[in-house]
Design a protein around this motif. Structure first.
Motif, short mmCIF file in Angstrom:
data_model
loop_
_atom_site.label_atom_id
_atom_site.label_comp_id
_atom_site.label_asym_id
_atom_site.label_seq_id
_atom_site.Cartn_x
_atom_site.Cartn_y
_atom_site.Cartn_z
N LYS A 44 0.83 -1.20 0.00
CA LYS A 44 0.00 0.00 0.00
C LYS A 44 0.86 1.26 0.00
O LYS A 44 0.56 2.23 -0.69
N GLU A 45 1.96 1.25 0.77
CA GLU A 45 2.86 2.40 0.80
C GLU A 45 3.47 2.64 -0.57
O GLU A 45 3.56 3.79 -1.03
N LEU A 46 3.92 1.59 -1.23
CA LEU A 46 4.52 1.73 -2.55
C LEU A 46 3.51 2.24 -3.57
O LEU A 46 3.85 3.07 -4.43
N GLU A 47 2.28 1.76 -3.50
CA GLU A 47 1.26 2.23 -4.42
C GLU A 47 0.96 3.71 -4.19
O GLU A 47 0.76 4.47 -5.14
N ALA A 48 0.93 4.13 -2.92
CA ALA A 48 0.69 5.54 -2.61
C ALA A 48 1.82 6.41 -3.15
O ALA A 48 1.58 7.48 -3.73
N ARG A 49 3.06 5.96 -2.97
CA ARG A 49 4.21 6.71 -3.50
C ARG A 49 4.13 6.81 -5.02
O ARG A 49 4.42 7.84 -5.61
N LYS A 50 3.74 5.70 -5.66
CA LYS A 50 3.66 5.67 -7.12
C LYS A 50 2.61 6.65 -7.60
O LYS A 50 2.84 7.40 -8.56
N ARG A 51 1.45 6.69 -6.94
CA ARG A 51 0.39 7.63 -7.31
C ARG A 51 0.87 9.07 -7.14
O ARG A 51 0.64 9.91 -8.01
N GLN A 52 1.54 9.36 -6.03
CA GLN A 52 2.04 10.71 -5.80
C GLN A 52 3.05 11.11 -6.87
O GLN A 52 3.04 12.22 -7.38
N ARG A 53 3.94 10.19 -7.20
CA ARG A 53 4.96 10.47 -8.21
C ARG A 53 4.32 10.70 -9.58
O ARG A 53 4.70 11.60 -10.30
N GLU A 54 3.32 9.88 -9.93
CA GLU A 54 2.65 10.05 -11.21
C GLU A 54 1.90 11.38 -11.27
O GLU A 54 1.92 12.05 -12.29
N GLU A 55 1.27 11.76 -10.15
CA GLU A 55 0.59 13.04 -10.12
C GLU A 55 1.57 14.20 -10.24
O GLU A 55 1.32 15.17 -10.95
N ALA A 56 2.71 14.07 -9.57
CA ALA A 56 3.73 15.11 -9.65
C ALA A 56 4.31 15.19 -11.06
O ALA A 56 4.54 16.29 -11.59
N GLU A 57 4.56 14.05 -11.67
CA GLU A 57 5.11 14.04 -13.03
C GLU A 57 4.12 14.60 -14.03
O GLU A 57 4.49 15.32 -14.95
N SER A 58 2.85 14.29 -13.87
CA SER A 58 1.86 14.82 -14.82
C SER A 58 1.72 16.32 -14.66
O SER A 58 1.56 17.04 -15.64
N GLY A 59 1.85 16.83 -13.43
CA GLY A 59 1.80 18.27 -13.21
C GLY A 59 3.03 18.96 -13.73
O GLY A 59 2.95 20.04 -14.34
N THR A 60 4.22 18.38 -13.55
CA THR A 60 5.44 19.01 -14.04
C THR A 60 5.61 18.79 -15.53
O THR A 60 6.25 19.60 -16.19
#
Length: 89
Positions: A24-40
């Motif tokens: 669950k922690e890894l999936e949460a990190r992955k979602r955060q990273r994908e959201e950050a990458e899509s924003g940047t």
């Protein structure tokens, strides 16, 4: 060649719970990273024409892997006095 007895691996409930929590922690990190990458990615596409987000994701991925395996890179000295400072006579 020596033969040894087969090793028995047991799966415990604690192990399953630990696995689920880490997953669950890894999936949460992955979602955060994908959201950050899509924003940047939108900003970098406008400013630089894209491609900048790929280099930052590879750097962060390498750092995550190094952190996971416990690798801590140490810079090597380039000068001769730096190489011989640790020697004692």
């Amino acid at each position: 060649m020596l033969r040894r007895k087969p090793t028995r691996i047991e799966l415990k409930i604690d192990d399953c719970e630990e696995f689920e929590s880490i997953k669950k922690e890894l999936e949460a990190r992955k979602r955060q990273r994908e959201e950050a990458e899509s924003g940047t990615a939108d900003i970098t596409d406008i400013m630089a024409g894209g491609g900048a987000s790929a280099t930052t994701s590879s750097t962060s991925r390498a750092e995550l892997i190094n952190e996971r395996i416990g690798f801590k890179p140490h810079p090597k000295p380039n000068t001769l006095p730096g190489l011989f400072n640790s020697l004692q006579f």
